[in-house]
Design a protein around this motif. Structure first.
Motif, PDB file in Angstrom:
ATOM      1  N   HIS A 523      73.234  11.514  -4.844  1.00  0.00           N
ATOM      2  CA  HIS A 523      71.933  11.997  -4.354  1.00  0.00           C
ATOM      3  C   HIS A 523      71.863  13.525  -4.373  1.00  0.00           C
ATOM      4  O   HIS A 523      70.913  14.122  -4.874  1.00  0.00           O
ATOM      5  N   GLN A 524      72.925  14.140  -3.830  1.00  0.00           N
ATOM      6  CA  GLN A 524      72.961  15.602  -3.712  1.00  0.00           C
ATOM      7  C   GLN A 524      72.876  16.259  -5.099  1.00  0.00           C
ATOM      8  O   GLN A 524      72.104  17.196  -5.315  1.00  0.00           O
ATOM      9  N   ALA A 525      73.650  15.718  -6.049  1.00  0.00           N
ATOM     10  CA  ALA A 525      73.648  16.288  -7.396  1.00  0.00           C
ATOM     11  C   ALA A 525      72.279  16.094  -8.044  1.00  0.00           C
ATOM     12  O   ALA A 525      71.786  16.973  -8.757  1.00  0.00           O
ATOM     13  N   THR A 526      71.645  14.932  -7.784  1.00  0.00           N
ATOM     14  CA  THR A 526      70.326  14.667  -8.375  1.00  0.00           C
ATOM     15  C   THR A 526      69.303  15.647  -7.827  1.00  0.00           C
ATOM     16  O   THR A 526      68.516  16.230  -8.567  1.00  0.00           O
ATOM     17  N   GLU A 527      69.351  15.852  -6.511  1.00  0.00           N
ATOM     18  CA  GLU A 527      68.401  16.779  -5.889  1.00  0.00           C
ATOM     19  C   GLU A 527      68.592  18.196  -6.389  1.00  0.00           C
ATOM     20  O   GLU A 527      67.660  18.976  -6.460  1.00  0.00           O
ATOM     21  N   LEU A 534      64.076  20.696 -14.768  1.00  0.00           N
ATOM     22  CA  LEU A 534      62.622  20.826 -14.939  1.00  0.00           C
ATOM     23  C   LEU A 534      62.241  22.288 -15.144  1.00  0.00           C
ATOM     24  O   LEU A 534      61.402  22.623 -15.974  1.00  0.00           O
ATOM     25  N   GLU A 535      62.897  23.168 -14.393  1.00  0.00           N
ATOM     26  CA  GLU A 535      62.599  24.598 -14.517  1.00  0.00           C
ATOM     27  C   GLU A 535      62.977  25.109 -15.914  1.00  0.00           C
ATOM     28  O   GLU A 535      62.205  25.803 -16.566  1.00  0.00           O
ATOM     29  N   PHE A 648      60.031  18.098  -8.485  1.00  0.00           N
ATOM     30  CA  PHE A 648      60.714  16.817  -8.554  1.00  0.00           C
ATOM     31  C   PHE A 648      59.960  15.782  -7.717  1.00  0.00           C
ATOM     32  O   PHE A 648      59.642  14.683  -8.173  1.00  0.00           O
ATOM     33  N   GLN A 649      59.614  16.184  -6.482  1.00  0.00           N
ATOM     34  CA  GLN A 649      58.994  15.218  -5.574  1.00  0.00           C
ATOM     35  C   GLN A 649      57.662  14.713  -6.127  1.00  0.00           C
ATOM     36  O   GLN A 649      57.374  13.515  -6.079  1.00  0.00           O
ATOM     37  N   ARG A 654      54.572  10.417  -8.738  1.00  0.00           N
ATOM     38  CA  ARG A 654      53.741   9.961  -9.864  1.00  0.00           C
ATOM     39  C   ARG A 654      54.344   8.784 -10.619  1.00  0.00           C
ATOM     40  O   ARG A 654      53.634   8.035 -11.278  1.00  0.00           O
ATOM     41  N   ALA A 655      55.672   8.658 -10.557  1.00  0.00           N
ATOM     42  CA  ALA A 655      56.312   7.545 -11.264  1.00  0.00           C
ATOM     43  C   ALA A 655      55.942   6.258 -10.530  1.00  0.00           C
ATOM     44  O   ALA A 655      56.428   5.994  -9.435  1.00  0.00           O
ATOM     45  N   ASP A 656      55.063   5.519 -11.100  1.00  0.00           N
ATOM     46  CA  ASP A 656      54.488   4.362 -10.420  1.00  0.00           C
ATOM     47  C   ASP A 656      55.477   3.201 -10.436  1.00  0.00           C
ATOM     48  O   ASP A 656      55.838   2.679 -11.485  1.00  0.00           O
ATOM     49  N   LEU A 657      55.878   2.806  -9.230  1.00  0.00           N
ATOM     50  CA  LEU A 657      56.890   1.749  -9.140  1.00  0.00           C
ATOM     51  C   LEU A 657      56.280   0.384  -8.818  1.00  0.00           C
ATOM     52  O   LEU A 657      56.995  -0.542  -8.442  1.00  0.00           O
TER      53      LEU A 657
END
Ligand code: C2E
Ligand code: MG
Ligand code: MG
Length: 662
Positions: A523-527, A534-535, A648-649, A654-657
């Protein structure tokens, strides 16, 4: 005291010409104490230190140690000099003769990079060896030269000696082979010369200087003319005209002793300076005085906002060096690195220092224990990211050893290591700056390089240094192509940011980034990573696709039956995900039951294929597994546009689940 206050005592001591060593202490507050200390020093008293109350025994002990009779004591040296000076008043005639007979000589004080300690240039400082008085400091004879019309002759004498020395020094350095030392680029070393305010109106002197540059084959850009703040500001209009002409001739201009004059920011902005030198009176007192530190900080930030090189002179201790480095000062000059040295002593100094820097670099490298270690996902993922971002066939994170460039992580057809001497990175390392070679065949220096002539036939190189915690350069982040290519400033900035991401990994324990259940990023690495990617993607102008995978109907828990099932399903899904999305640019477990995948430059065909592979792999798994161990998941996807900025958030939202994928 108590009939007198402290300031009166100081005045009285000065009146009586007291030789006592003085420590000023009071509970009144640092700034007032500082001011009292400066008044006392200006009155010629010997202030050993300032001790705000309450103080610790250690700080008192420290100051008392400085009062010991055998402590090196600049004041006594100058007292000694003054006693002699009183007996022998210098005559202008003597100085004139000294200039004519070359009894003046020049010492060179190194300027080094605040960040890396690497040599950047020298300041030429005049000395006079007098037959009776010995060495006389410039503070005594420069005013004598100025008031007796000798200053131009003196300046020319100093320049002639300095330029001849610089030519022979940089030639020697250029052809020097010294594998055990980090040595600077001989062509880039600067030579600073002090110019008296009085010489500013004499343009002949600058014509002469231009001539001398071609005579000694010195680029005018390597020459820095130092003018004191007051001299440059005396007549701003005249100064602007003259200084601009000097800049047009290619010379660099420096404003010396900044902070002591009265120039306003507006004047400084108007004049074409390239460097600002913080006056040593602030630097010498920086360790003790909060006020001095505040002045330095504001000069440094002023210099930074004007895009100037900022040099601090008078650095005598490491604390001050660290302070200056932290606030972003560019160059450092002071006794901590070297006193002004006779010309012949400079090369031995540089060898010792260069060997020290290389030693320090190698020590930092060894401490990391990364050399010859197995590959690691956290670095490999960054290298893959580089490939994706820049659409590069080869990229690598290299560690630079004494003789080799060893690749901790590499893609494409890169060999495991190359000789340092024939690598492009040596250039990046020694100059400690990013470098780009758009076409290796077009550069004389590289066209015959074995990596260009033979496989992998490199035509394009971009490299950015990777620093250890002590700022020494231990490696590089490299991009390579077999075709020549353009590389924009944005791309270079993105590469530098990638190198910083590599730096951030150096001191992290690998387990800290990985999820122990799935062996994917946690989780930490993903965040941390997804926003960075993205930047970078928006900097380089490439689109991305974010996939969110949610595993359904899990009841993860402690070591009970349900927990064990959940563990089984999760690990099975993570394995399938990694297999089907082998070429994805980032894959991490974001939540207990959620995984995030990020793809740079998404390609429809590739994505459809990955999706199909995932669907069929999950189906195959479900057919062979017990019904309660079947995988059910949902997939949500969000896309970014090449030139947008994305959080990211918001992409997650927007990623529709809502649609079940299976
Ligand atoms: P400056 O240009 O500001 O030079 C720096 C002075 O700071 C030098 O003094 C240098 O020895 C001293 N310094 C450097 N690091 C430290 C340190 O860590 N602690 C301390 N306490 N001092 C340090 P120096 O050589 O005595 O020169 C004094 C001034 O004389 C120079 O100040 C410059 O203004 C002038 N000067 C020297 N050579 C020439 C010259 O050729 N022409 C002209 N016009 N002026 C010169
Ligand atoms: Mg100077
Ligand atoms: Mg100065």
């Amino acid at each position: 005291m108590p009939e007198m206050d402290g300031v009166e005592v100081i005045a009285e001591l000065a009146r009586r010409n007291s030789q006592a060593k003085i420590i000023i202490t009071s509970g009144i507050g640092g700034r007032v104490l500082d001011a009292a200390g400066r008044t006392a020093a200006e009155r010629g008293l010997h202030i050993v230190g300032i001790l705000p109350k309450p103080f610790t025994p250690a700080s008192l002990r420290d100051l008392l140690a400085r009062c010991a009779p055998d402590a090196i004591d600049g004041k006594h040296v100058s007292d000694f000099r003054e006693a002699h000076a009183a007996n022998h008043k210098l005559a202008p005639r003597e100085l004139e003769e000294a200039i004519a007979t070359h009894a003046l000589h020049v010492c060179y004080q190194p300027k080094v990079s605040c960040k890396t300690g690497m040599l950047s240039g020298f300041e030429a400082l005049a000395r006079w060896t007098h037959p009776q008085r010995g060495i006389i400091p410039p503070d005594e004879f420069i005013p004598l030269a100025e008031t007796n019309g000798l200053i131009d002759a003196l300046t020319i004498e100093v320049m002639t000696q300095a330029m001849a020395w610089y030519r022979s020094f940089s030639t020697e350095l250029k052809y020097l082979e010294h594998p055990d030392a980090v040595l600077p680029d001989a062509d880039r070393l600067s030579l600073s010369v002090n110019i008296s305010a009085l010489s500013l109106s004499n343009t002949q002197i600058f014509d002469k200087l231009t001539l001398m540059c071609s005579e000694y084959d010195i680029e005018p850009e390597n020459l820095i003319l130092e003018l004191t703040e007051t001299s440059a500001m005396e007549d701003p209009v005249l100064s602007l005209e003259l200084l601009t002409r000097l800049r047009l001739r290619g010379f660099r201009l420096s404003i010396d002793d900044f902070g002591t004059g009265y120039s306003s920011m507006v004047q400084l902005v108007k004049l074409p300076f390239s460097e600002i030198k913080v006056d040593k009176s602030f630097v010498i007192t920086a360790r003790e005085s909060e006020e001095s530190r505040a002045v330095i900080k504001s000069i440094v930030s002023l210099g930074m906002s004007l895009g100037l090189i900022i040099t601090a002179e008078g650095i005598e201790d490491e604390d001050t060096q660290v302070f200056l480095r932290n606030i972003g000062c560019t160059l450092a000059q002071g006794y901590l690195f070297a006193h002004p040295l006779p010309g012949d002593d400079v090369m031995p100094w540089l060898m010792t220092r260069g060997a020290g820097l290389e030693h320090r670099r190698l020590r930092s490298l060894t401490t990391l224990s990364l050399l010859d270690s197995p590959s690691e996902q956290r670095f490999d993922a960054l290298i893959r990211l580089a490939n994706g971002l820049f659409d590069m066939p080869m990229s690598a994170f290299a560690l630079v050893d004494t003789e080799r460039l060893w690749f901790k992580s590499r893609t494409g057809s890169m060999p495991p290591a190359v000789l340092r001497a024939s690598s492009f990175c040596n250039y990046t390392i020694e100059r400690n700056c990013s470098s780009v070679i758009n076409d290796t065949l077009a550069e004389k220096e590289f066209a015959r390089n074995p990596l260009v002539v033979n496989a992998p036939h490199i035509r394009f190189y971009a490299g950015s240094p990777v620093h250890a915690a002590d700022d020494s350069v231990i490696g590089t982040m490299i991009l390579l192509d077999t075709r020549p290519r353009d590389f924009s400033d944005m791309e270079l900035e993105a590469l530098q940011k990638l190198a910083v991401m590599v730096e951030k990994e150096l001191y992290v324990h690998p387990d800290e980034r990985m999820d122990s259940t799935t062996r994917l990023f946690n989780h930490q690495a993903t965040e941390l990573r997804v926003p960075q990617v993205l930047e970078l993607a928006s900097l380089v102008g490439v689109p991305c696709t974010l996939h969110v995978f949610e595993v359904l109907n899990l009841e993860p828990g402690p070591n009970n039956e349900a927990g064990k099932k959940a563990h089984y399903v999760l690990t099975a899904f993570a394995r399938i995900l990694a297999e089907c999305h082998g070429d994805i640019d980032f894959l991490g477990r974001f939540d207990t039951d959620k995984f995030v995948g990020l793809l740079i430059r998404p390609n429809d065909k590739q994505e459809t294929l990955a999706r199909w592979k995932l669907t069929s792999a999950v189906l195959a798994h479900n057919q062979s597994a017990l019904p309660e161990l079947a995988i059910q998941y949902r997939l949500g996807t969000a896309h970014t546009q090449p030139d947008g900025n994305y959080h990211f958030q918001s992409l997650l939202d927007r990623a529709d689940l809502s649609r079940p994928a299976l």
